[in-house]
Design a protein around this motif. Structure first.
Motif, PDB file in Angstrom:
ATOM      1  N   LYS A 114      -2.525  12.302   4.019  1.00  0.00           N
ATOM      2  CA  LYS A 114      -3.797  11.843   3.460  1.00  0.00           C
ATOM      3  C   LYS A 114      -3.619  11.382   2.007  1.00  0.00           C
ATOM      4  N   LEU A 115      -2.847  12.146   1.237  1.00  0.00           N
ATOM      5  CA  LEU A 115      -2.577  11.779  -0.156  1.00  0.00           C
ATOM      6  C   LEU A 115      -1.807  10.465  -0.221  1.00  0.00           C
ATOM      7  N   ARG A 116      -0.848  10.283   0.693  1.00  0.00           N
ATOM      8  CA  ARG A 116      -0.087   9.033   0.719  1.00  0.00           C
ATOM      9  C   ARG A 116      -1.009   7.835   0.934  1.00  0.00           C
ATOM     10  N   LYS A 117      -1.929   7.975   1.848  1.00  0.00           N
ATOM     11  CA  LYS A 117      -2.844   6.861   2.149  1.00  0.00           C
ATOM     12  C   LYS A 117      -3.783   6.572   0.979  1.00  0.00           C
ATOM     13  N   GLU A 118      -4.272   7.635   0.367  1.00  0.00           N
ATOM     14  CA  GLU A 118      -5.177   7.461  -0.779  1.00  0.00           C
ATOM     15  C   GLU A 118      -4.454   6.768  -1.939  1.00  0.00           C
ATOM     16  N   MET A 119      -3.231   7.236  -2.231  1.00  0.00           N
ATOM     17  CA  MET A 119      -2.467   6.609  -3.310  1.00  0.00           C
ATOM     18  C   MET A 119      -2.090   5.182  -2.956  1.00  0.00           C
ATOM     19  N   GLY A 120      -1.797   4.928  -1.700  1.00  0.00           N
ATOM     20  CA  GLY A 120      -1.479   3.573  -1.257  1.00  0.00           C
ATOM     21  C   GLY A 120      -2.644   2.625  -1.475  1.00  0.00           C
ATOM     22  N   ARG A 121      -3.854   3.070  -1.145  1.00  0.00           N
ATOM     23  CA  ARG A 121      -5.045   2.238  -1.373  1.00  0.00           C
ATOM     24  C   ARG A 121      -5.208   1.929  -2.865  1.00  0.00           C
ATOM     25  N   ASN A 122      -4.942   2.939  -3.696  1.00  0.00           N
ATOM     26  CA  ASN A 122      -5.037   2.724  -5.145  1.00  0.00           C
ATOM     27  C   ASN A 122      -3.985   1.735  -5.633  1.00  0.00           C
ATOM     28  N   SER A 123      -2.805   1.790  -5.031  1.00  0.00           N
ATOM     29  CA  SER A 123      -1.760   0.820  -5.385  1.00  0.00           C
ATOM     30  C   SER A 123      -2.242  -0.605  -5.141  1.00  0.00           C
ATOM     31  N   LEU A 124      -2.882  -0.818  -4.000  1.00  0.00           N
ATOM     32  CA  LEU A 124      -3.389  -2.152  -3.682  1.00  0.00           C
ATOM     33  C   LEU A 124      -4.411  -2.627  -4.711  1.00  0.00           C
ATOM     34  N   LYS A 125      -5.292  -1.723  -5.140  1.00  0.00           N
ATOM     35  CA  LYS A 125      -6.322  -2.095  -6.116  1.00  0.00           C
ATOM     36  C   LYS A 125      -5.690  -2.436  -7.466  1.00  0.00           C
TER      37      LYS A 125
ATOM     38  N   VAL B 179       1.854   2.247 -12.597  1.00  0.00           N
ATOM     39  CA  VAL B 179       1.964   3.527 -11.882  1.00  0.00           C
ATOM     40  C   VAL B 179       1.094   4.535 -12.616  1.00  0.00           C
ATOM     41  N   LYS B 180      -0.036   4.840 -12.035  1.00  0.00           N
ATOM     42  CA  LYS B 180      -1.000   5.749 -12.639  1.00  0.00           C
ATOM     43  C   LYS B 180      -0.794   7.146 -12.034  1.00  0.00           C
ATOM     44  N   VAL B 181      -0.413   8.073 -12.890  1.00  0.00           N
ATOM     45  CA  VAL B 181      -0.073   9.420 -12.426  1.00  0.00           C
ATOM     46  C   VAL B 181      -1.262  10.060 -11.722  1.00  0.00           C
ATOM     47  N   ASN B 182      -0.985  10.584 -10.540  1.00  0.00           N
ATOM     48  CA  ASN B 182      -1.976  11.244  -9.678  1.00  0.00           C
ATOM     49  C   ASN B 182      -2.991  10.275  -9.070  1.00  0.00           C
ATOM     50  N   GLN B 183      -2.855   8.986  -9.350  1.00  0.00           N
ATOM     51  CA  GLN B 183      -3.724   7.994  -8.718  1.00  0.00           C
ATOM     52  C   GLN B 183      -2.969   7.221  -7.642  1.00  0.00           C
ATOM     53  N   ASN B 184      -1.865   6.619  -8.047  1.00  0.00           N
ATOM     54  CA  ASN B 184      -1.071   5.907  -7.031  1.00  0.00           C
ATOM     55  C   ASN B 184       0.398   6.305  -7.055  1.00  0.00           C
ATOM     56  N   GLY B 185       0.716   7.384  -7.781  1.00  0.00           N
ATOM     57  CA  GLY B 185       2.099   7.832  -7.784  1.00  0.00           C
ATOM     58  C   GLY B 185       2.402   8.866  -8.854  1.00  0.00           C
ATOM     59  N   PHE B 186       3.689   9.025  -9.128  1.00  0.00           N
ATOM     60  CA  PHE B 186       4.145  10.030 -10.088  1.00  0.00           C
ATOM     61  C   PHE B 186       5.281   9.455 -10.937  1.00  0.00           C
ATOM     62  N   ILE B 187       5.411   9.992 -12.138  1.00  0.00           N
ATOM     63  CA  ILE B 187       6.501   9.609 -13.036  1.00  0.00           C
ATOM     64  C   ILE B 187       7.242  10.877 -13.443  1.00  0.00           C
ATOM     65  N   TYR B 188       8.560  10.831 -13.335  1.00  0.00           N
ATOM     66  CA  TYR B 188       9.352  12.003 -13.702  1.00  0.00           C
ATOM     67  C   TYR B 188      10.387  11.613 -14.756  1.00  0.00           C
ATOM     68  N   ARG B 189      10.897  12.610 -15.448  1.00  0.00           N
ATOM     69  CA  ARG B 189      11.925  12.369 -16.458  1.00  0.00           C
ATOM     70  C   ARG B 189      13.216  11.949 -15.778  1.00  0.00           C
TER      71      ARG B 189
ATOM     72  N   SER C 246       0.820  -1.218   0.000  1.00  0.00           N
ATOM     73  CA  SER C 246       0.000   0.000   0.000  1.00  0.00           C
ATOM     74  C   SER C 246       0.853   1.268   0.000  1.00  0.00           C
ATOM     75  N   LEU C 247       1.910   1.270  -0.830  1.00  0.00           N
ATOM     76  CA  LEU C 247       2.777   2.436  -0.896  1.00  0.00           C
ATOM     77  C   LEU C 247       2.540   3.227  -2.184  1.00  0.00           C
ATOM     78  N   PRO C 248       2.545   4.566  -2.090  1.00  0.00           N
ATOM     79  CA  PRO C 248       2.589   5.374  -3.300  1.00  0.00           C
ATOM     80  C   PRO C 248       3.962   5.226  -3.948  1.00  0.00           C
ATOM     81  N   VAL C 249       4.014   5.362  -5.276  1.00  0.00           N
ATOM     82  CA  VAL C 249       5.248   5.075  -6.008  1.00  0.00           C
ATOM     83  C   VAL C 249       5.667   6.275  -6.844  1.00  0.00           C
ATOM     84  N   ILE C 250       6.960   6.559  -6.817  1.00  0.00           N
ATOM     85  CA  ILE C 250       7.545   7.551  -7.730  1.00  0.00           C
ATOM     86  C   ILE C 250       8.621   6.824  -8.537  1.00  0.00           C
ATOM     87  N   THR C 251       8.549   6.968  -9.852  1.00  0.00           N
ATOM     88  CA  THR C 251       9.557   6.327 -10.690  1.00  0.00           C
ATOM     89  C   THR C 251       9.793   7.157 -11.941  1.00  0.00           C
TER      90      THR C 251
END
Length: 778
Positions: A369-380, A340-350, A324-329
């Motif tokens: 709060k954003l971390r928890k929301e993105m974490g839940r989305n990661s699980l889904k 990794v869905k941008v603004n749903q469960n994380g962010f993608i950078y150049r 249940s972690l948000p991801v940046i890659t």
């Protein structure tokens, strides 16, 4: 699979034990229809060896990891066994794969990659033993290669992939890779890159309740959010980028975050030096951890980062998402394009953009709060990236290998190429055989360019009717000697007698060629009528299923109709060319007798076959189709008060054209005009009705839609058809149709148009006048 069928015996070639692949193939082996045998080229990973990328001695797994997996370690003759995975020849050399595949004769083999010598030994053995190959490789197109390497790969991989039977695509980027090197869609099967979700979920539930205790055990402040990276500390993973981005966050947040590196490698020295020089606080480098040790760190983390400059996937992201972690890659990590869905469960950078990475870190560090929301989305999201899905993809690929090999064959320009296309999409097409296939840049087709413009355009328009870019070009076989003679005669000599001889010779010659092709390469052969007899005689004794495409009604029924016409109007005896000679009737009847299945384009065709003692049990009715992108309703361009009737096809007695022309002659209406497009059977039609219609002997097929567009009604009063394709085109173009039951059409009487009796001049006049006077009805 029913109880009498044996399980599918699948060999799998792997470089060395890798936990997630082992777990996947254990899961596959539990499938009721599959037995696996995994061949390892090396025992690297379950014994201590040098990991060259991190320059450390490692032992990743205990031997217990292999329990429950049928496997065998191939003897490795490489002199470099302590670091066996670093190059093509020096890493693994396992000649015994040859004897294993030869002796055991598996139903298929999964070959994981192409970079080892043993992979190529496996390819060679599979080709020699005709063992189907399922290819699987850690490959994507995002990494940059030199022009030389790109050219070499294009040459090698197009050859290699051509002879693989199916491809296990683990992601969208992996699928794009295969397509780039010529793999058709029907050979691709989605088997996602997955980890043991069940294991990580159990660990997630067990360890996350201990989050604070786990942090304390690692000497980490339990109250501050933790940024985690689990990757080798090597340049390709760019750990320094993450450290520098974290440094910016700490300055803005006054040291209100923590960074944990789990991994080992040559970059550790660089990181430690930078930390000391810049006096960065709350950074922990925990070193190498086995698979059993990693879950503790996912459980204590709040944000996960993978900063790699190249990564075909990045399974650590799957693992982190199970916690249940948000991801940046980065935009160079394959997983970022799928899970990794941008603004749903994380962010993608150049990749390499430290400021962008820092901004995303700051956003997540600040907002629990954003971390928890993105974490839940990661699980889904990660629920759909499971071994179950991967096993499903592999078994679908295995099923595709059991699909019958189909050869579709017809010498002339004909709709059967669409049957071939359907088989190709289904994954069962072996070959499409035809007489002439247009390849613009090949001899003799490029010679068309030397002709005068008008003639050149006409030739190219005709040739384009024999070109089907949608079909895989490697599957097209041509047997065109007599076809070319027939075409030359039609355009120059124009001898009817020679034309008839050439057609007969073409069809029998073509049919022999296809029969010889089918007896060794097909389970099913699907031939068009008049070009099937010799094929069936050759292929049927070999157990090949013979399908006859009967695109016209029974010839005896046709002769009956034509003889009735001649009796009604004796002058037509010298007009019509449609009487079928006895030799042809004999050939047609033999084809129908030999056929296991007869495909009819309409119920009318089926009825004519049944009335001539063909069993209804072997007849299947499949109506034809139309290209609805080319033929579709358009706004009429001309508004001059003229009511336009259109006929397209051979202007002949069989088509009932004399009845249509007589009806128009009797109407003699100044606002009703008839256009007829097609070759004319005899000048009779012109001599007797020339004042009552406009005749266009030839219109390129790509221009035909404009004539439908201008017309108000399509008329096709056929006495005998199969299933008139022109009616499909007219309906698709939005025209009402006046036709007969004998046209084999799909027109619904009173809905799409009118079905009138054959030979009924008054009915033609009545329906034309009705539609002329009834705009709403039209």
């Amino acid at each position: 699979m029913n109880k009498n069928q044996k399980k599918f015996r699948l060999a799998i070639l792997l470089s060395h034990p890798i936990n997630y692949k082992i777990d996947l193939y254990k899961e596959l082996n539990r499938h009721p229809d599959v037995n696996v045998m995994v061949y390892f080229c090396s025992d690297f990973g379950i014994r201590t060896g040098v990991d060259k990328t991190s320059e450390t001695l490692v032992k990743w797994y205990d031997k217990k990891i292999l329990e429950g997996l049928p496997h065998k370690f191939l003897k490795n003759y490489s002199p470099n066994k302590n670091s066996p995975l670093d190059n093509f020849i020096g890493g693994v050399i396992n000649p015994s794969i040859f004897s294993e595949l030869l002796r055991n004769r598996y139903n298929a083999v999964v070959i994981d990659g192409y970079m080892m010598l043993t992979n190529w030994l496996a390819f060679l053995t599979a080709w020699l033993t005709k063992t189907p190959i399922l290819f699987k490789g850690d490959l994507y197109l995002l990494n940059q290669r030199t022009k030389f390497i790109r050219s070499a790969k294009k040459l090698i991989l197009r050859f290699l992939f051509k002879y693989c039977d199916a491809f296990l695509a683990y992601s969208s980027t992996n699928s794009d890779y295969y397509k780039h090197y010529g793999v058709p869609e029907y050979k691709l099967f989605f088997a996602p890159y997955a980890v043991n979700n069940n294991y990580f979920r159990i660990k997630y539930r067990e360890l996350t309740v201990q989050k604070e205790e786990l942090k304390k055990a690692e000497g980490i402040n339990p109250k501050l959010p933790v940024i985690l990276s689990t990757a080798k500390l090597i340049p390709r993973k760019r750990p320094l980028d993450l450290l520098m981005a974290y440094e910016q966050v700490q300055k803005k947040m006054f040291n209100r975050a923590q960074l944990v590196f789990v991994g080992e490698g040559p970059e550790r020295t660089t990181l430690e030096k930078y930390i000391n020089e810049q006096k960065i606080e709350n950074v922990y480098i925990s070193g190498f951890k086995t698979q059993d040790g990693l879950p503790r760190f996912y459980a204590l983390a709040d944000i996960f980062v993978l900063a790699s400059e190249t990564e075909v996937w990045g399974l650590v992201i799957n693992e982190a998402m199970n916690f249940s972690l948000p991801v940046i890659t980065t935009n160079m990590v394959g997983a970022g394009y799928d899970i990794v869905k941008v603004n749903q469960n994380g962010f993608i950078y150049r990749v390499g953009d430290i400021n962008e990475l820092s901004n995303y870190l700051l956003k997540l560090v600040k907002d629990a709060k954003l971390r928890k929301e993105m974490g839940r989305n990661s699980l889904k999201i990660i629920n759909n990236w499971s071994y179950k899905k991967a096993v499903s993809g592999i078994t679908e690929a295995l099923k595709s290998l059991k699909k019958p090999r189909v050869i579709v064959a017809q010498p002339g320009s004909h709709h059967l190429w669409r049957t071939a296309l359907a088989c190709q999409k289904n994954g069962s097409l072996k070959y499409y055989a035809t007489g002439v296939y247009y390849k613009p840049d090949k001899f003799p087709y490029f010679l068309a360019k030397i002709f005068p413009s008008k003639l050149k355009n006409r030739i190219i328009n005709q040739l384009n009717r024999r070109r089907y870019p949608e079909l895989e070009q490697s599957k097209i076989k041509t047997y065109g000697f007599y076809e070319w003679l027939y075409i030359i005669n039609n355009y120059s000599i124009k001898s009817n007698r020679l034309s008839d001889w050439l057609i007969n010779r073409r069809n029998s010659h073509f049919s022999i060629k296809v029969g010889r092709l089918a007896k060794k390469n097909a389970d099913i052969v699907w031939n068009g009528m008049d070009a099937a007899l010799e094929t069936f005689l050759i292929a049927k004794p070999r157990g090949v299923v013979c399908i006859l495409d009967q695109f016209s009604g029974h010839p005896l029924s046709l002769n009956k109709i034509i003889k009735e016409e001649i009796k009604l109007c004796p002058v037509l005896k010298t007009v019509t060319k449609n009487l079928t000679p006895d030799s042809k009737i004999k050939r047609f009847c033999q084809e129908m007798e030999l056929a296991d299945i007869i495909v009819a384009g309409s119920n009318f065709v089926k009825e004519t076959l049944i009335e001539n003692n063909i069993s209804s049990d072997k007849i299947v009715v499949i109506p034809y189709g139309v290209d609805t992108k080319r033929f579709q309703p358009q706004t009429k361009k001309t508004n001059d008060g003229i009511f336009r009737l259109l006929f397209v096809g051979n202007i002949s007695v069989q088509k009932g054209c004399h009845y249509l022309l007589e009806a128009i002659k009797q109407l003699n209406h100044q606002n009703i005009k008839l256009t007829m497009i097609g070759e004319m059977e005899d000048k009779y039609f012109l001599n007797n009705f020339g004042n009552y219609f406009k005749w266009l002997s030839f219109v390129p097929h790509n221009q035909i839609p404009s004539y439908y567009n201008e017309a108000d009604v399509f008329v096709c009063p056929s006495l005998f058809e199969g299933s008139a394709l022109v009616i499909y085109e007219a309906l698709a173009a939005g025209l009402p149709v006046i036709t007969t039951p004998n046209s084999g059409s799909i027109v619904r009487d009173g809905i799409d148009g009118f079905i009138i009796p054959i030979r009924d001049i008054n009915a033609i006049k009545e329906k034309v006048l009705f539609l002329y006077n009834n705009t709403e009805g039209r």
